[in-house]
Design a protein around this motif. Structure first.
Motif, mmCIF file in Angstrom:
data_model
loop_
_atom_site.group_PDB
_atom_site.id
_atom_site.type_symbol
_atom_site.label_atom_id
_atom_site.label_comp_id
_atom_site.label_asym_id
_atom_site.label_seq_id
_atom_site.Cartn_x
_atom_site.Cartn_y
_atom_site.Cartn_z
ATOM 1 N N LEU A 218 39.041 68.000 26.701
ATOM 2 C CA LEU A 218 38.738 69.410 26.848
ATOM 3 C C LEU A 218 39.867 70.261 26.266
ATOM 4 O O LEU A 218 40.018 71.417 26.604
ATOM 5 C CB LEU A 218 38.558 69.749 28.343
ATOM 6 N N VAL A 219 40.683 69.682 25.395
ATOM 7 C CA VAL A 219 41.791 70.431 24.832
ATOM 8 C C VAL A 219 41.376 71.085 23.530
ATOM 9 O O VAL A 219 40.283 70.875 23.018
ATOM 10 C CB VAL A 219 43.012 69.512 24.605
ATOM 11 N N SER A 221 40.598 74.130 22.928
ATOM 12 C CA SER A 221 39.429 74.963 23.137
ATOM 13 C C SER A 221 39.902 76.342 23.537
ATOM 14 O O SER A 221 40.769 76.481 24.408
ATOM 15 C CB SER A 221 38.549 74.355 24.235
ATOM 16 N N ARG A 224 39.232 76.758 27.249
ATOM 17 C CA ARG A 224 40.160 76.061 28.131
ATOM 18 C C ARG A 224 41.563 76.655 28.065
ATOM 19 O O ARG A 224 42.221 76.829 29.084
ATOM 20 C CB ARG A 224 40.209 74.581 27.764
ATOM 21 N N SER A 225 42.032 76.968 26.860
ATOM 22 C CA SER A 225 43.367 77.549 26.740
ATOM 23 C C SER A 225 43.415 78.935 27.365
ATOM 24 O O SER A 225 44.422 79.329 27.958
ATOM 25 C CB SER A 225 43.791 77.616 25.266
ATOM 26 N N SER A 228 43.701 78.456 31.052
ATOM 27 C CA SER A 228 45.075 78.049 31.374
ATOM 28 C C SER A 228 46.008 79.255 31.377
ATOM 29 O O SER A 228 46.889 79.373 32.240
ATOM 30 C CB SER A 228 45.563 77.009 30.358
ATOM 31 N N VAL A 277 38.204 76.340 37.162
ATOM 32 C CA VAL A 277 38.402 75.138 36.356
ATOM 33 C C VAL A 277 37.278 74.144 36.616
ATOM 34 O O VAL A 277 36.752 73.506 35.700
ATOM 35 C CB VAL A 277 39.767 74.500 36.665
ATOM 36 N N THR A 280 34.094 75.182 34.826
ATOM 37 C CA THR A 280 34.216 74.981 33.377
ATOM 38 C C THR A 280 34.004 73.514 33.030
ATOM 39 O O THR A 280 33.260 73.180 32.095
ATOM 40 C CB THR A 280 35.605 75.440 32.896
ATOM 41 N N SER A 281 34.638 72.627 33.780
ATOM 42 C CA SER A 281 34.472 71.193 33.541
ATOM 43 C C SER A 281 33.023 70.769 33.761
ATOM 44 O O SER A 281 32.464 69.990 32.984
ATOM 45 C CB SER A 281 35.396 70.397 34.469
ATOM 46 N N PRO A 302 35.142 70.174 22.875
ATOM 47 C CA PRO A 302 35.224 71.552 22.382
ATOM 48 C C PRO A 302 34.280 71.833 21.217
ATOM 49 O O PRO A 302 34.075 72.993 20.862
ATOM 50 C CB PRO A 302 36.693 71.673 21.947
ATOM 51 N N GLU A 305 31.585 74.112 22.224
ATOM 52 C CA GLU A 305 32.020 75.511 22.200
ATOM 53 C C GLU A 305 32.199 75.992 20.773
ATOM 54 O O GLU A 305 31.802 77.101 20.411
ATOM 55 C CB GLU A 305 33.339 75.637 22.964
#
Length: 800
Positions: A218-219, A221, A224-225, A228, A277, A280-281, A302, A305
């Motif tokens: 899931l990085v 993205s 996701r970022s 974070s 979170v 989203t997951s 990602p 997305e």
């Protein structure tokens, strides 16, 4: 299906340390011996995280640790209803684990279907085996489009050309001869051969490359970022505020210790957007499951997305707009050539290539070789040169050499044969030129000496779903660019049959400017591009990206690999070459171009809905922090117990967010996720905190006596609920019947709590009198109107 190729056994090295190559490969006994010694390519190629990783990622989080400590404290000092937030977190974590395990099962199943299976010679037989079963010393066969999965040394070469650009960055293919090294991670662009595996397992780069390409992640993205970043801001706000609240409630106030602890925890818990979170997951995981049912393998999450953000999709004609197969519809002899002889030549050319492409396969089907001609030299097809060839020793002892390829490449400008070619191309037909040459096939300038012998006319089969898919992209304002190695006029005719707007504006890529800015301008103007080389495809993707476009590239052939790798999103067909599937983020295992709209729709659902629910969660965080600050400043008791905020969070955020996160959403994805969320969450949270605190202060002035705190809390809870449900009602727009029903159901559930005596006692909510309850409603109504005004103001003041 297997093929006998010999019977000799092989060992890895000779006595002097050199690699030993034998055409028959290893024996079964030698394979078993190597497996027992651990000389096997056993690095696991994972399509998803392990079960342990999934559980660890969902359970051991920073916020779960904070909430877990607070939950234990509340279990000790307060009634069970003040500990409900802990049970909710356990349930949410369980849901997240279950959904990700479902996604893992889907990904693992699809990865097995799409897994590369190279041909390996064992016991004199060539057969397909999984990559993980290759052992040291195996003889691995190679053909156009094959990915080299372990390191090795070339044993056989038939004009073998390998692209090592994914390793070295060098775009030009490298011709490989027996004895040359081949590296895992490279791929074959032309010719064929075989190599002996000299490095397997973790010693080879291929396992690492394949594992990284297909890992569940899931990085990288924006979504996701962005989350974070939001959580980082929340932590900065939460920590000092929580410390101040603890000191305020436990030191400044002289009330009972247990009550102070409960209200302190009640102030800290809602500051944590713990469900954001999770949702989203879950949204990504459910997206994987939904797409998996359509035989779509998402190798990097990602990509769901990313495809939703795409505004330009570059399509390769062959295999995307058309099906892989072709049919020969006409043979036109030129220059007085004998048709029977030409048919024999075409049959011999087909026989000379052990791995024919779609065009040559159509010729093989139409003209099976009827004579014994011996092939003395072969030149495999290359996307860069646009032709193939072979030299023969004919049955009567004569020798001849032939090229088969693009007429506009093999013939000079102005040649009268090109007029016939253009006429056929305008009908959407594909035309190949058969030409006779003298000399070595790989000699410089050999194509310039070609003598035309015949035109081979091929008809391509259009994909029945391509027209609707192109119409979908047009409706969604996603520009479609057809980029093909075929003749531009022919490609334009095919695109025109499918209803692609601007298909008549065709460009021969050989005339495109090399300078990036000029190329980008031309790409924006035109729609169909022909005679594009693999390196040009890559340059075209880069040129579009330089103009700020988010580019998706589809393809199935080895000539698409570089462009697929550089595009924001690479989409490969399941029947495509192993190289394209290795670099693509999305693999359409059903080979259906029509699956792409579903991927776009899934990405839009995830992005649009997570933006909605993130606003809900962050509104709660903002009003919780502000309420705590106001309480600290004024030195009064925090207005809520944990049970109150658990009830409010469940009805105005938790349950609605779950439904909203999984609902259909066709809104085009927009950038600047953090800004889009915060510009609504901050004013909403400020209004909710101000309205709630005002009601609380009015209630403190209105009520007296030992039960005043409970009445004050109930009035403040009513105001906060009404403002929060108003925010939910705004976020639920545009309204559908189920969205309206969702909002009304949440409001009805709160009324039930206020009306049922045992629920009143359970949640410590009891409205006293009529003045303050109606005052609370009035303050909430004013707050709701302020939220409406604030949202409209930020939309004008801070557009995104």
């Amino acid at each position: 299906m297997t093929q006998r190729v010999g019977s000799e056994a092989s060992t890895t090295r000779t006595s002097d340390g050199a690699v030993e190559h034998r055409p028959g490969g290893l024996s079964s006994a030698e394979v078993a011996e190597r497996v027992a010694r651990g000389e096997v390519n056993d690095v696991p190629v994972r399509s998803s995280r392990s079960t342990a990783d999934i559980v660890r990622a969902n359970v051991f989080t920073r916020f779960n640790a904070i909430i877990g400590v607070l939950w234990v404290i509340m279990l000790v000092v307060a009634p069970i209803q003040d500990s409900l937030f802990g049970f909710v977190i356990i349930a949410n974590t369980g849901i997240g684990i279950i959904q990700e395990l479902r996604a893992k099962k889907t990904l693992d199943g699809l990865a097995v279907i799409g897994e590369a299976k190279p041909k390996v010679r064992r016991d004199g037989t060539a057969t397909e085996v999984p990559v993980s079963e290759i052992v040291l010393g195996d003889c691995v066969e190679l053909g156009p489009g094959d990915k080299i999965v372990v390191d090795g040394e070339v044993a056989e070469s038939e004009s073998l050309e390998v692209d090592e650009s994914l390793l070295t960055g060098e775009a030009d293919p490298v011709v490989k001869h027996p004895g040359d090294q081949v590296m895992s991670g490279s791929f074959v662009v032309a010719g064929g051969g075989a190599f002996t595996a000299t490095k397997v397992g973790r010693e080879a780069y291929a396992a690492q490359l394949a594992e990284e390409a297909s890992r569940f992640t899931l990085v990288h993205s924006e979504l996701r970022s962005g989350i974070s970043t939001i959580l980082k801001y929340v932590t900065w706000m939460m920590v000092p505020t929580a410390i101040g609240l603890i000191l305020s409630q436990l030191v400044v106030k002289e009330s009972d210790l247990r009550g102070s602890i409960a209200r302190t925890v009640g102030g800290i818990v809602p500051m944590i957007p713990e469900g954001l979170v999770l949702l989203t997951s879950v949204a990504f995981a459910i997206g994987v499951v939904r797409l998996g049912r359509r035989q779509c393998l998402v190798q990097e999450l990602p990509a769901i997305e990313g495809l939703a953000r795409v505004d330009v999709v570059c399509l390769d004609k062959t295999g995307t707009l058309t099906e892989g197969g072709m049919d020969v519809t006409e043979l036109r002899t030129l220059g007085g050539a004998d048709e029977a002889y030409v048919r024999t030549v075409l049959g011999a050319l087909g026989e000379s290539d052990p791995r024919p492409n779609a065009s040559l396969q159509a010729i093989i089907d139409a003209y099976p070789d009827g004579e014994e001609w011996r092939c003395t030299q072969a030149l495999p097809f290359s996307s860069a040169r646009k032709y193939s060839g072979a030299a023969f020793s004919e049955s009567d002892g004569e020798s001849s050499a032939w090229l088969l390829g693009a007429p506009d490449v093999l013939l000079p400008d102005g040649d009268p044969v090109l007029a016939q070619t253009d006429e056929l191309n305008e009908k959407g037909l594909r035309v190949l030129l058969l030409a006779r040459v003298d000399g070595e096939l790989d000699a410089p300038g050999i194509a310039e000496r070609a003598e035309a012998a015949a035109l081979v006319v091929l008809e391509q089969r259009l994909r029945p779903d391509a027209s609707d898919t192109l119409a979908y992209f047009a409706d969604q304002r996603v520009a479609a660019k057809v980029i093909s190695g075929d003749n531009a006029v022919s490609v334009g005719a095919v695109a025109g049959k499918l209803g692609l707007a601007g298909a008549e504006d065709t460009v021969d890529a050989r005339k495109l400017p090399a300078e990036r800015e000029e190329m980008a301008a031309r790409l924006d103007e035109a729609t169909v591009f022909g005679r594009v080389t693999p390196q040009q495809k890559r340059s075209m993707v880069a040129a579009l990206q330089s103009k700020g476009h988010t580019v998706a590239m589809t393809g199935d052939g080895v000539n698409d690999v570089l462009a697929l790798k550089d595009a924001d999103i690479g989409v490969s067909m399941g029947s495509g070459s192993e190289a394209t599937k290795a670099v693509a983020q999305i693999v359409l295992l059903n080979n259906s171009f029509a699956t792409l709209p579903y991927v776009v729709a899934e990405g839009r659902r995830v992005i649009g809905n997570i933006t909605r629910v993130a606003t809900l969660f962050l509104t709660k965080t903002v009003y919780s922090v502000l309420l705590a600050v106001l309480v600290v400043i004024t030195g009064i008791e925090y207005p809520f117990l944990p049970r109150h905020l658990t009830l409010l969070s469940t009805l105005t955020i938790g349950v609605p967010a779950f439904f909203l996160a999984l609902a259909p959403n066709k809104e085009r994805a927009k950038p600047q996720f953090v800004k889009r969320v915060m510009r609504y969450a901050v004013p909403s949270g400020i209004v909710a905190a101000a309205a709630t605190f005002l009601t609380y202060q009015l209630a403190r002035a209105h009520y007296t006596g030992p039960d005043a705190l409970g009445a004050e809390t109930s009035a403040a809870t009513l105001t906060l609920f009404l403002v929060s449900i108003w925010v939910l009602a705004i976020i639920a727009r545009p309204y559908t019947w189920w969205r309206i029903a969702l909002v009304l159901a949440m409001g009805g559930a709160f009324l039930v709590v206020l009306a049922v005596p045992w629920l009143q006692d359970f949640f410590a909510l009891r409205l006293v009198g009529t003045v303050m309850p109606w005052t609370a409603v009035g303050v909430a109504a004013a707050g709701g109107l302020l939220v409406e005004v604030a949202w409209r103001w930020v939309e004008r003041r801070f557009p995104v």
